[in-house]
Design an enzyme around this catalytic site. Structure first.
Site, short mmCIF file in Angstrom:
data_model
loop_
_atom_site.label_atom_id
_atom_site.label_comp_id
_atom_site.label_asym_id
_atom_site.label_seq_id
_atom_site.Cartn_x
_atom_site.Cartn_y
_atom_site.Cartn_z
N TYR A 7 -1.38 -3.31 -6.80
CA TYR A 7 -1.30 -4.06 -5.47
C TYR A 7 -2.39 -4.21 -4.78
CZ TYR A 7 -0.23 -5.01 -0.63
OH TYR A 7 -0.40 -5.65 0.48
N ARG A 10 1.83 -12.22 -0.93
CA ARG A 10 0.33 -12.63 -0.31
C ARG A 10 -0.26 -13.71 -0.91
NH1 ARG A 10 -1.83 -8.65 3.21
NH2 ARG A 10 -0.41 -7.05 3.47
N LYS A 58 -9.62 -2.35 1.24
CA LYS A 58 -9.27 -1.33 1.96
C LYS A 58 -10.20 0.01 1.73
CE LYS A 58 -6.37 -3.66 4.29
NZ LYS A 58 -6.59 -4.17 5.61
N ASP A 71 -9.75 -9.81 8.61
CA ASP A 71 -9.09 -8.39 8.39
C ASP A 71 -10.13 -7.22 8.57
OD1 ASP A 71 -6.83 -6.83 7.49
OD2 ASP A 71 -7.84 -6.49 5.53
N HIS A 93 -10.87 -2.47 11.21
CA HIS A 93 -9.73 -3.22 10.75
C HIS A 93 -9.58 -4.52 11.71
CE1 HIS A 93 -5.24 -3.31 9.32
NE2 HIS A 93 -6.02 -4.11 8.64
N GLY A 110 -4.10 -3.80 -1.73
CA GLY A 110 -4.56 -2.76 -1.02
C GLY A 110 -4.94 -1.46 -1.76
N SER A 135 -1.66 -3.75 10.15
CA SER A 135 -1.38 -4.66 9.23
C SER A 135 0.16 -5.42 9.55
CB SER A 135 -0.72 -4.12 7.98
OG SER A 135 -1.85 -3.32 7.62
N CYS A 170 0.44 -7.84 11.84
CA CYS A 170 0.87 -7.96 13.42
C CYS A 170 0.00 -9.41 13.83
CB CYS A 170 0.16 -6.95 14.13
SG CYS A 170 1.26 -5.47 14.18
N GLY A 171 -0.35 -10.18 12.73
CA GLY A 171 -0.84 -11.49 13.24
C GLY A 171 -2.41 -11.80 13.18
N ARG A 212 0.63 -1.08 0.05
CA ARG A 212 0.06 0.04 0.07
C ARG A 212 0.89 1.26 -0.01
NH1 ARG A 212 -1.81 0.76 4.31
NH2 ARG A 212 -1.34 -1.16 5.46
#
Ligand code: OXD
Ligand code: MN
Length: 579
Positions: free
Chosen positions: A198, A364, A207, A276, A227, A200, A249, A251-252, A70
């Protein structure tokens, strides 16, 4: 004309006369259509076939090397008044933004096909779902949108019924980063994105629509677009409760949403409702209900392994589009963290050399949510699921303890507004710098954060049984850089304390920043974490927190008069208690 919705027919005609495509294709969302797109992309090498014997239905897309994440600095919220976009957004006046992008869109689809993608965010029959139409010249975008949304004829029928949809215009343009813009016009329910392919930036349902435009719509319609992952946690008695969790984004979120319990926690199970985005609505019973507007996962590949996320690891063995991973000599996808095999080519298609990674750190997978072992049909339930706990979190080496609980909804809003996290490769720019990322929405809120926090506070007033609010941090380290908490499946131990707290069932210690687990209240039997590490993980460093609270106050100052007074009061109160 392929639709009875006149607004849509007129818009497609107007875009076509401006962008001048060779052909127009109205997407029906069928398997045949998907197959045709894949064949087209194989023919022009936008997609490469991976080993179909072991990876059936799997393909690799290599993006332009300048187009891998992004681009927050090129993303704009274009409200008539700059103050409505807030200090949290880049702003451009709507006329200027239209002019800039319209110039770039002029004639940009010559020789190409214009695809019309009607899509629905959320179950087709849910009153909470919202529709959009993306026009794009990228078959890769169409194929990804088919996996990520409910796309095609059913969505078009709903659009014709509702006579309302978000307009998203996208072209990959010539991929020149100097001619790349992601523009949002919330008041016009319109998105214009050019110069990037891409996810996002280009899959506009995600998004751009489901967060930036939807958060703006949600404010006026009385709901929240967040989110957040949504998971159902089934305890050994068979009871399932639902948690929504907001992390920045990378962070699991995907890993937590698909968590596989460790062997010692027998009888627990995690059901994935979303990984997400969550759309949250106050229900008639005073509880908060969540739907996942998406239908698939656009997840980070590196690190996906049997011990970190077994469900994802197995899920992406078939019918998956990989973007920017490496390949092995026998044409399998390869990424850092995949134990078997070894890479021959990196994500750019170059022979492996030196220390550079095979897969791009933001490579991804795109895959249908139904391929996940933790899939639950509740993901398609039009009513959504009732949320017991909201969890905020960030990636922080220091300070933030493993878990703490807010005292009430207002305090929870302060906890969410105070989230800070180290930046990651999901966005272009420096990685590893701590920045404020309120509610993990810094890149995604379509309006002024001060108004957004005000809307959260108002939403709380409409809930007679609001979710309890928590903050977690899986990423604490010691001075040598070692992670103090094992993370992944072990995070279930924290989630189970959280659920107990929702029913006042677990012991907690009252601290100025909120409630932390009392000694022994968090089950660590069989976990690879020492008593000393556990103590460090739950320790509240008062001096550090005083400084943090002061910095939060300074951050709030940047929102001036618009900041809800109660947030300032609660921040001051905690500062006072920290002494
Ligand atoms: C995502 C992101 O792709 O947050 O989900 O960047
Ligand atoms: Mn995300």
């Amino acid at each position: 004309m392929n639709t009875s919705c006149q607004t849509l027919a007129d818009w497609v005609e107007q875009v076509a006369s401006h962008t001048r495509p060779e052909k127009i294709h109205w997407c029906d969302g069928s398997e045949n259509e998907y197959r045709g797109l894949i064949d087209l992309m194989l023919a022009d090498e936008t997609l490469l076939e991976l080993d179909q014997r072991n990876w059936p239905g799997c393909y690799l897309h290599r993006s332009d090397p300048s187009d891998v994440a992004r681009v927050e600095h090129l993303t704009f919220i274009c409200t008539p008044e700059e103050a409505d976009a807030g200090p949290n957004n880049n702003w451009m006046a709507p006329e200027e933004a239209h002019r800039k992008t319209d110039e770039l869109f002029a004639g940009c689809m010559q020789g190409r096909t214009l695809y019309v993608i009607p899509y629905c965010m959320g179950p087709i029959d849910s009153p909470y779902s919202r529709c959009g139409v993306e026009i794009t010249d990228s078959p890769y975008v169409v194929a990804n949108m088919r996996i990520m949304t409910r796309m095609g004829t059913a969505a078009l029928r709903r659009i014709e019924q509702d006579d309302s949809f978000v307009k998203g215009l996208h072209s990959t343009g010539d991929l020149d980063p100097d001619k790349r813009f992601i523009m949002h016009f919330p008041e016009e329910l319109t998105i214009k994105s050019i110069g990037s392919g891409y996810g996002g930036n280009a899959l506009l349902g995600k998004k751009c629509h489901a967060l930036r435009i939807a958060s703006y719509q949600a404010r006026y319609e009385g709901w929240l677009a967040e989110h957040m992952l949504i998971l159902g946690l089934q305890d050994p008695t068979g009871r399932i409760r639902y948690i929504a969790a907001a992390f920045p984004s990378q962070c699991g979120k995907t890993n937590l949403a698909m968590l596989v319990p460790p062997a010692e926690l027998d009888g627990w199970r995690v059901w994935t409702v979303g990984d997400d985005i969550a759309w949250l609505h106050p229900g008639d019973d005073g509880r908060l209900y969540a739907i996942n507007p998406e239908a698939g996962f656009f997840g980070v590949v590196p690190g996906t392994a049997p011990d970190t996320n077994l469900n994802a690891y197995e899920m992406i063995r078939r019918d998956t589009i990989f973007t920017n991973v490496g390949v092995t000599a026998d044409n399998e996808p390869w990424w850092e963290g995949r134990a078997e095999n070894k890479p021959a080519l990196d994500w750019k298609g170059q022979p492996m050399s030196g220390d550079s990674p095979a897969a791009h750190p933001n490579s991804r997978f795109t895959v249908s949510a139904r391929q996940n072992k933790g899939y639950t049909p509740l993901m398609d339930d039009p009513r959504g699921v009732p949320i017991s706990a909201i969890v905020f979190g960030g990636r922080r080496r220091e300070l933030a303890p493993l878990v703490y609980q807010a005292r009430d909804w207002e305090h929870g809003v302060l906890v969410g507004a105070s989230v800070a996290s180290e930046t990651t490769a999901a966005a272009a720019g420096q990685v590893g710098v701590v920045r404020r990322d309120p509610m993990a929405m810094k890149p995604f809120c379509g309006y002024n954060f001060a108004d957004y926090w005000g809307h959260w506070l108002e939403t709380g007033k409409r809930l007679s049984s609001p979710p309890e609010v928590f903050h977690v941090n899986w990423f604490r380290r010691d001075e040598s850089g070692r992670f103090l908490w094992p993370g992944f499946g072990e995070n279930l131990r924290v989630l189970s304390w959280i659920l107990d707290r929702c029913e006042n069932g677990a012991d907690a210690v009252d601290t100025p920043i909120g409630m932390t687990p009392a000694a022994g209240a968090l089950n660590t039997d069989g976990a690879d974490v020492s008593a000393a590490d556990m103590e460090a993980l739950l320790h509240i460093d008062r001096a550090g927190w005083r400084q943090e609270m002061q910095q939060i106050g300074e951050y709030f100052d940047t929102y001036g008069e618009r900041l809800p007074a109660v947030l300032r009061q609660r921040q001051q109160k905690i500062l006072g208690e920290l002494g």
